[in-house]
Design a protein around this motif. Structure first.
Motif, mmCIF file in Angstrom:
data_model
loop_
_atom_site.group_PDB
_atom_site.id
_atom_site.type_symbol
_atom_site.label_atom_id
_atom_site.label_comp_id
_atom_site.label_asym_id
_atom_site.label_seq_id
_atom_site.Cartn_x
_atom_site.Cartn_y
_atom_site.Cartn_z
ATOM 1 N N TRP A 150 5.352 -7.315 -9.697
ATOM 2 C CA TRP A 150 5.218 -6.433 -10.848
ATOM 3 C C TRP A 150 6.213 -6.747 -11.958
ATOM 4 O O TRP A 150 6.154 -6.140 -13.028
ATOM 5 N N ILE A 151 7.154 -7.635 -11.721
ATOM 6 C CA ILE A 151 8.073 -8.015 -12.788
ATOM 7 C C ILE A 151 7.294 -8.531 -13.996
ATOM 8 O O ILE A 151 7.688 -8.324 -15.133
ATOM 9 N N ASP A 184 0.828 -1.210 0.000
ATOM 10 C CA ASP A 184 0.000 0.000 0.000
ATOM 11 C C ASP A 184 0.861 1.259 0.000
ATOM 12 O O ASP A 184 0.591 2.217 -0.739
ATOM 13 N N ALA A 185 1.904 1.259 0.837
ATOM 14 C CA ALA A 185 2.783 2.434 0.907
ATOM 15 C C ALA A 185 3.545 2.608 -0.403
ATOM 16 O O ALA A 185 3.701 3.741 -0.895
ATOM 17 N N ASN A 186 4.027 1.509 -0.978
ATOM 18 C CA ASN A 186 4.749 1.598 -2.251
ATOM 19 C C ASN A 186 3.856 2.154 -3.354
ATOM 20 O O ASN A 186 4.261 3.025 -4.131
ATOM 21 N N ILE A 187 2.631 1.630 -3.441
ATOM 22 C CA ILE A 187 1.708 2.072 -4.494
ATOM 23 C C ILE A 187 1.351 3.544 -4.320
ATOM 24 O O ILE A 187 1.338 4.316 -5.289
ATOM 25 N N ALA A 188 1.083 3.946 -3.090
ATOM 26 C CA ALA A 188 0.727 5.346 -2.835
ATOM 27 C C ALA A 188 1.854 6.287 -3.253
ATOM 28 O O ALA A 188 1.609 7.356 -3.839
ATOM 29 N N TRP A 241 -3.512 -3.860 -6.974
ATOM 30 C CA TRP A 241 -2.077 -3.614 -7.100
ATOM 31 C C TRP A 241 -1.708 -3.178 -8.513
ATOM 32 O O TRP A 241 -0.642 -2.602 -8.722
ATOM 33 N N ILE A 242 -2.555 -3.480 -9.489
ATOM 34 C CA ILE A 242 -2.241 -3.232 -10.897
ATOM 35 C C ILE A 242 -2.936 -1.973 -11.413
ATOM 36 O O ILE A 242 -2.305 -1.111 -12.045
ATOM 37 N N ALA A 278 -2.236 5.623 -13.220
ATOM 38 C CA ALA A 278 -1.274 6.706 -12.991
ATOM 39 C C ALA A 278 -0.386 6.910 -14.215
ATOM 40 O O ALA A 278 -0.070 8.055 -14.579
ATOM 41 N N CYS A 279 0.017 5.812 -14.861
ATOM 42 C CA CYS A 279 0.827 5.931 -16.084
ATOM 43 C C CYS A 279 0.043 6.627 -17.193
ATOM 44 O O CYS A 279 0.593 7.460 -17.930
#
Length: 352
Positions: free
Chosen positions: A103-104, A79-83, A115-116, A122-123
């Motif tokens: 995500w690899i 969650d922290a990484n995604i945020a 997660w995806i 965002a991209c």
């Protein structure tokens, strides 16, 4: 820009400072004790860099870097990484990361939508790109075997193995792998779904690259109990407890294992003597049964007199793969980036 001054980030940052192709404009940290400290001091350099670490994401984004190289925590902190990552992507800043190993291969069936989808959105919003790489999973388990497969007319089985001594490793191998625990303890990664999710993304990636659809992905797990006490960087493993594990993640096609990831992680090179070892200690190995058959071992070492061990050398290679990929990721269309999207990355600026 770098996020994270843990074990990998602290090694990579001095290399960026010396590199002729990169300019370090900012360093982000999540540890409040590091905020405001000079980055050179954090990294153990003799000379201050005149650059203070910060947790102010907006201030970092305002610097408009070409990319964020993210050495954040594992998927246990998803969650922290995604945020964090989505904030940079939405601002139009490409991200090259070593975290979030599922995500690899974003198309892996076990990746949860939450997660995806945030990364995809965002991209799209920022017209930016996101790459996750690493050493395992990562280039030792995808770039190396897939490159060698391109030298074959037929591949009956491809296996990528990590054969490492964890004596000096201080990561969470006890809870995750059960090393140091009684043999009846069931570690986190012994659960097949968790093991495939955490480290198995390269199996469906290789299958996709080979043009096949796997029937299933299976796992195996073995333990070796030490007859004597063993000293480690984390303390003593008592006799009667697990001092080595061997596990595999297997891509099954037409009823046979055709793609395999194997880990043999030991405490001491004499542990589990009947299990696979490299011709050298601490290696990554690729074995291809095919036409022709190919066998390759890769060893990461420091020869600079620093005394740093093979595990540290491998971690530095992990970080530098993400760094050296930045120009290529900048040139790619927006969206997810995998090893299959990258061109050859020969390390521009490394010979100087």
């Amino acid at each position: 820009m770098v996020w994270g001054t843990g074990f990998v980030g602290r090694m990579v940052i001095p290399e960026i400072v010396r590199h002729p192709r990169f300019d370090l404009v900012g360093v982000g940290v999540s540890n409040p004790d590091k905020v405001g400290r000079d980055v050179g001091e954090i990294c153990g350099l003799d000379t201050p860099l005149g650059l203070a670490a910060t947790d102010d994401v907006d201030a970092l984004i305002a610097l408009r870097p070409d990319a964020l190289v993210h050495y954040g925590p594992t998927a246990n902190h998803a969650d922290a990484n995604i945020a964090l990552i989505t904030r940079f992507l939405r601002a139009g800043i490409d991200v090259c990361s070593t975290a979030m190993t599922p995500w690899i291969w974003p198309d892996m069936h076990l990746n949860p939508p939450n997660w995806i989808e945030p990364i995809t959105e965002a991209c799209e919003a920022g017209r930016s790109s996101c790459l996750t790489t690493g050493i395992d999973p990562g280039f030792a388990n995808d770039l190396f075997p897939m490159t060698l497969m391109g030298l074959c007319s037929e591949v009956r089985r491809v296996r990528a193995s990590e054969l490492l001594d964890y004596t000096n490793y201080e990561g969470d191998y006890d809870r995750e792998m059960g090393i140091g625990k009684p043999p009846e303890y069931r570690p986190l990664l012994e659960n097949p779904d968790i093991l495939i999710f955490a480290w198995g993304a390269t199996v469906p990636m290789i299958a996709h690259a080979a043009g096949i659809t796997l029937d299933e992905i299976t796992t195996t797990w073995e333990k070796w109990v030490t007859p004597n006490d063993r000293q480690t960087a984390k303390g003593v493993i008592k006799a009667g407890n697990v001092a080595a594990v061997r596990f595999t993640i297997n891509g099954v096609y037409k009823g046979e294992t055709r793609i395999q990831l194997e880990h043999v992680n030991r405490i001491g090179h004499d542990a589990a003597p009947d299990w696979p070892s490299g011709t050298q200690n601490d290696v990554y190995r690729v074995d291809i049964e095919g036409t022709p058959s190919i066998f390759q071992e890769t060893a990461f070492r420091f020869t600079d007199g620093s005394g740093r061990d093979a595990a540290a050398a491998g971690c530095l290679a992990t970080g530098l793969r993400a760094l050296n990929a930045v120009p290529a990721v900048n040139d790619l269309p927006p969206g997810w980036v995998t090893a299959l999207d990258l061109p050859l990355i020969p390390g521009a600026g490394t010979i100087r």
